[in-house]
Design a protein around this motif. Structure first.
Motif, PDB file in Angstrom:
ATOM      1  N   ASN A 149     -26.173  70.717  78.699  1.00 54.08           N
ATOM      2  CA  ASN A 149     -25.098  71.679  78.118  1.00 54.08           C
ATOM      3  C   ASN A 149     -23.954  70.822  78.317  1.00 54.08           C
ATOM      4  O   ASN A 149     -23.740  70.152  79.288  1.00 54.08           O
ATOM      5  CB  ASN A 149     -25.176  72.882  78.670  1.00 54.08           C
ATOM      6  N   ALA A 150     -22.937  71.158  77.455  1.00 57.75           N
ATOM      7  CA  ALA A 150     -21.533  70.308  77.481  1.00 57.75           C
ATOM      8  C   ALA A 150     -20.479  71.218  77.304  1.00 57.75           C
ATOM      9  O   ALA A 150     -20.783  72.437  76.886  1.00 57.75           O
ATOM     10  CB  ALA A 150     -21.712  69.251  76.362  1.00 57.75           C
ATOM     11  N   SER A 151     -19.229  70.906  77.819  1.00 58.20           N
ATOM     12  CA  SER A 151     -18.051  71.773  77.720  1.00 58.20           C
ATOM     13  C   SER A 151     -16.887  70.831  77.435  1.00 58.20           C
ATOM     14  O   SER A 151     -16.817  69.914  77.956  1.00 58.20           O
ATOM     15  CB  SER A 151     -18.029  72.645  79.098  1.00 58.20           C
ATOM     16  N   ILE A 152     -15.749  71.461  76.825  1.00 60.01           N
ATOM     17  CA  ILE A 152     -14.430  71.127  76.750  1.00 60.01           C
ATOM     18  C   ILE A 152     -13.404  72.014  77.449  1.00 60.01           C
ATOM     19  O   ILE A 152     -13.610  73.066  77.097  1.00 60.01           O
ATOM     20  CB  ILE A 152     -14.075  70.620  75.210  1.00 60.01           C
ATOM     21  N   ASN A 153     -12.591  71.227  78.374  1.00 53.80           N
ATOM     22  CA  ASN A 153     -11.461  72.279  78.940  1.00 53.80           C
ATOM     23  C   ASN A 153     -10.300  71.547  78.509  1.00 53.80           C
ATOM     24  O   ASN A 153     -10.128  70.339  78.489  1.00 53.80           O
ATOM     25  CB  ASN A 153     -11.666  72.226  80.499  1.00 53.80           C
ATOM     26  N   LEU A 154      -9.304  72.433  78.346  1.00 53.02           N
ATOM     27  CA  LEU A 154      -7.986  72.108  78.002  1.00 53.02           C
ATOM     28  C   LEU A 154      -6.939  71.922  79.220  1.00 53.02           C
ATOM     29  O   LEU A 154      -7.038  72.831  80.109  1.00 53.02           O
ATOM     30  CB  LEU A 154      -7.460  72.683  76.894  1.00 53.02           C
ATOM     31  N   LEU A 155      -6.062  71.048  79.109  1.00 45.97           N
ATOM     32  CA  LEU A 155      -5.166  71.025  80.284  1.00 45.97           C
ATOM     33  C   LEU A 155      -3.923  72.089  79.694  1.00 45.97           C
ATOM     34  O   LEU A 155      -3.605  71.866  78.573  1.00 45.97           O
ATOM     35  CB  LEU A 155      -4.599  69.776  80.481  1.00 45.97           C
ATOM     36  N   ASP A 156      -3.313  72.969  80.716  1.00 44.92           N
ATOM     37  CA  ASP A 156      -2.274  73.771  80.417  1.00 44.92           C
ATOM     38  C   ASP A 156      -0.992  73.113  79.905  1.00 44.92           C
ATOM     39  O   ASP A 156      -0.788  71.733  80.411  1.00 44.92           O
ATOM     40  CB  ASP A 156      -2.067  74.812  81.290  1.00 44.92           C
ATOM     41  N   ALA A 157       0.039  73.618  79.401  1.00 41.20           N
ATOM     42  CA  ALA A 157       1.395  72.949  78.835  1.00 41.20           C
ATOM     43  C   ALA A 157       2.275  72.277  80.233  1.00 41.20           C
ATOM     44  O   ALA A 157       2.668  71.130  79.921  1.00 41.20           O
ATOM     45  CB  ALA A 157       2.314  74.050  78.359  1.00 41.20           C
ATOM     46  N   GLN A 158       1.642  72.738  81.492  1.00 44.09           N
ATOM     47  CA  GLN A 158       2.255  72.078  82.439  1.00 44.09           C
ATOM     48  C   GLN A 158       1.635  70.915  83.144  1.00 44.09           C
ATOM     49  O   GLN A 158       1.965  70.288  83.980  1.00 44.09           O
ATOM     50  CB  GLN A 158       2.599  73.242  83.683  1.00 44.09           C
TER      51      GLN A 158
END
Length: 762
Positions: free
Chosen positions: A207-216
């Motif tokens: 299984n795979a996932s993508i996480n985003l980094l917040d604006a900070q």
């Protein structure tokens, strides 16, 4: 030679050739019968030693089955593929013994139909499960096994492993799909989900996932994980990145891939293994998603149910998917920024004019709670032009920001402050309080220092009251602006409420505004076209589209009669979009009629560029008309482009990406910086007609024109002169090396039907 299909007991009797009857293969037989028949088949094969050696060297699966779809013969590749070490272990087995029931039923039905009808299956692509439980794709050929008398006694099959090819095709398909979604402005979540599914299709069981980094740039947040258990996604959502923050948090922190081969043992997973291990996850490979300017903007991770590390090919695939993810994430960020800038002023962060109607409606509803009265104020910085000229644009920007801050603070939390244009603001104040309006410019004196000394920024305010002076936004704005004009006439730096005595001409403007709205609905606007001519050859290469209004009462109106009011009211955005669509439609119609292809230039207003979605409008006009982008040129004024340099560069970059051309109109009449100008992807400068009018007699105009031409050529731009009316003007321009011109000397603007004879000679 030992018969590999016979029993290994030395006392077993092998049936003789005479005892072999192929017809028996169509009858139900026992396992011993099958093995005996296989032995006879082997003995009857001439050169069977060579045959066995040959088929065992073939990497494809080769086999023979009886009428009941049981294996009679197979090569080593077929045996190994199904988890057996030698071919004889397969004899007598059926697909029900080696495949899942549903898959076996499908194979059996297909083979029984083949043998019943005597047909063949050629290059059928189907999946199988190998001995290790992996799903493989095979290209299968199956033909009936027919005796000399035409009896079908079984089938002969061959299967070639095409798993890698299928994976490559699937990878290309998913890549294409993801890029299509990006190009089609699909929601970011859809694009990221497609990329996750891409990897999962390549690696079944993971299984795979993508996480985003917040604006900070400090914490991870959920991007896409369609098949990952909720507990796993929650563990990463909000995770603070750092040197020991699991695979993803650490990959974002280190800015490099982090490979955890064994979650149970790796210290990076000390705080998270209690979540992963019960769910069966044993390994995690994570790579950072890097933006085009080198920032970490997310992570892409793959979770496996066995321990291990990726090979080079697998790591390349993961990093390639991360690069596509970065394109999607960056595009979304740019779109969000452009969307914000479309509704907000980039310099002050205030709502821009496109939000005025919405905020007016909000204020109108809120006023019911405060006595039903509020005021619409027009605020102007009295001397912004002087500040820009004497202290520079940076000082002017500082003045605008400080005035915006003061207005917002003094208007109060229930009021709205909107930046209309460079030096103008609107303030919607509720409840109405005359003293509060007076305080807007109370002691407002901003001293700004520069090399030539100090300049004090002041403001003037004109306002009208709802519902006393009107109930529509247009009426109140016109009256507030009228009051502002009177306030500035009284000496500036003052506040003045609208009075009825000021109202001369207001009703005419309101009527014209109403007529203009009706004109847009009733197609009263038309386009005229003025040829653009190559100066050296005299050949027409393009036309400029110029709007006119066929007013039912006043006749044909030139732009100066209605464009200023359209700009002021905001109708210019809708009118400008219509001009763009109609110009593209007409250009394509001329091409379909067989006229020589010509570029078509369309003027873009400041409000259309800043408040409308100019990129969307251009894209829609090109798509709806079918006009190739290379034939469209947009004309923008230099003062418009200088208002927000960063936004302008980004927007022009998007427009140039469509393939259209860009021109700066009325060059030389506005404030521009050559260091900034060179950043704009502009192909043409247009010399304003004010410098052409006296060109043949005025040395100053000649000097200005020569400088503009030199600047344009130095920046690799074409230069076009507007308003050329005499042969002398054209002669001077040709001597200066001017590339093109337009004006009454060649032709005045003409409606489409009248200009076509000229275009035929292009």
């Amino acid at each position: 030679m030992h018969n590999p299909f016979a029993e290994t007991k030395e006392t077993e009797t092998i049936p003789s050739q005479a005892a072999f009857d192929p017809a028996h293969l169509s009858q139900p037989v026992s396992l011993d019968d099958i093995k005996g028949l296989a032995s006879v088949l082997w003995q009857q094969t001439d050169g069977h030693r060579v045959f066995r050696a040959l088929i065992d060297q073939v990497p494809d699966m080769l086999y023979v089955k009886d009428r009941s779809s049981r294996f009679l013969l197979c090569n080593r590749a077929a045996a190994l593929r199904h988890g057996y070490t030698c071919p004889e272990a397969m004899i007598g087995l059926s697909d029900f013994d080696i495949h899942p029931p549903e898959m076996a039923r499908e194979f059996f039905a297909r083979e029984q139909e083949l043998m019943a009808l005597g047909t063949s299956l050629i290059e059928l692509e189907e999946s199988i499960v190998d001995g290790a439980g992996n799903v493989l794709w095979m290209s299968t050929n199956k033909v009936p096994f027919v005796t000399a008398d035409g009896t079908v006694v079984g089938l002969v099959g061959m299967g070639r492993d095409i798993t890698e090819r299928r994976k490559a095709e699937q990878l290309r398909l998913h890549n294409t799909r993801a890029l299509e979604l990006i190009a089609g402005n699909a929601p970011l979540s859809h694009v990221l989900t497609e990329l996750v599914l891409l990897l999962e299709a390549q690696w079944p069981g993971r299984n795979a996932s993508i996480n985003l980094l917040d604006a900070q740039g400090l914490r991870l947040k959920r991007g896409a994980a369609p098949n990952l258990p909720e507990a796993m996604t929650l563990a990463a959502d909000g995770l603070l990145i750092g040197p020991n923050a699991g695979a993803c948090g650490t990959a974002a922190y280190r800015r490099q891939p982090v490979i955890v081969s064994d979650i149970a043992e790796d210290p990076l997973w000390r705080d998270f293994r209690a979540v992963a291990l019960p769910l069966g996850y044993c390994s995690c490979w994570s790579v950072p998603v890097i933006s085009s300017d080198g920032r970490v903007i997310g992570t892409f991770a793959v979770y496996g149910r066995s321990t291990g590390t990726p090979n080079t090919e697998e790591l390349d695939l993961l990093q390639g998917a991360a690069r596509i993810a970065s394109i999607a994430i960056e595009r979304k960020a740019v779109q969000d920024e452009l969307r914000f800038l479309a509704s907000h002023d980039a310099l002050t962060g205030l709502p821009n004019r496109s939000q005025l109607a919405r905020l007016f409606a909000v204020t109108e509803r809120a006023s019911g709670l405060h006595g039903g009265r509020f005021c619409v104020s027009f605020v102007n910085i009295d001397n912004l032009g002087l500040i820009n000229e004497s202290l520079g644009r940076d000082a002017g920007d500082q003045a605008v920001r400080e005035v915006a801050h003061i207005l917002k603070a003094r208007a109060g939390s229930r009021s709205s402050v909107i930046r209309l244009v460079s030096d103008e603001f609107a303030v919607l104040m509720t409840p109405f309080d005359p003293a509060a309006v007076e305080r807007l410019n109370l002691d407002l004196l901003l001293p700004l220092e520069g090399p030539v000394g100090t300049v004090n920024a002041t403001i003037s305010v004109g306002y009208a009251v709802y519902p006393d002076d009107g109930i529509s936004l247009e009426t109140l704005l016109v009256k507030a602006e009228t009051a502002l004009v009177h306030a500035k006439q009284r000496g500036k730096n003052s506040v003045l409420r609208f009075q009825a005595a000021m109202g001369s001409g207001i009703q005419d403007r309101l009527q014209l505004l109403q007529d203009m709205r009706q004109a847009l609905n009733e197609d009263q606007f038309v386009l005229f076209y003025q040829p653009q001519v190559d100066a050296p050859s005299g050949r027409i290469f393009g036309v400029e589209a110029l709007v006119r209004w066929r007013h039912p009462k006043h006749g044909l109106l030139s732009p100066d009669k209605f464009i200023p009011l359209a700009e002021e009211s905001g109708l210019i955005v809708e009118l400008g979009d219509w001009v763009l669509r109609e110009a593209c439609r007409q250009a394509k119609a001329w091409q379909r009629d067989g006229l020589p292809p010509l570029s078509i230039s369309v003027n873009v207003s400041a409000r259309q560029f800043q408040e409308g979605d100019i990129c969307q409008a251009v894209g829609d006009a090109l798509r709806d008309s079918g006009l190739d982008a290379g034939w469209l040129e947009l004309e923008l004024t230099e003062s418009m482009l200088m208002r927000d340099e960063e936004m302008t560069v980004k927007t022009l970059g998007v427009l140039r990406g469509f393939g259209i051309s860009l021109a700066i109109d009325d060059f030389g009449t506005g404030y521009s910086s050559l260091s900034v100008l060179k950043r704009f992807p502009v192909q043409r400068l247009k010399i304003d007609k004010s410098f052409i009018r006296n060109l043949s007699e005025d040395d100053a105009d000649q000097a200005i024109a020569a400088v503009v031409i030199a600047i344009g050529h130095k920046l690799h731009m074409q230069v076009l002169a507007e308003g050329v009316e005499t042969d002398k003007q054209l002669s001077v321009l040709r001597e200066m090396g001017c590339d093109a011109y337009q004006g009454y000397l060649f032709s005045r603007p003409l409606p489409a039907e009248n200009i076509e004879p000229l275009l035929n000679r292009a």
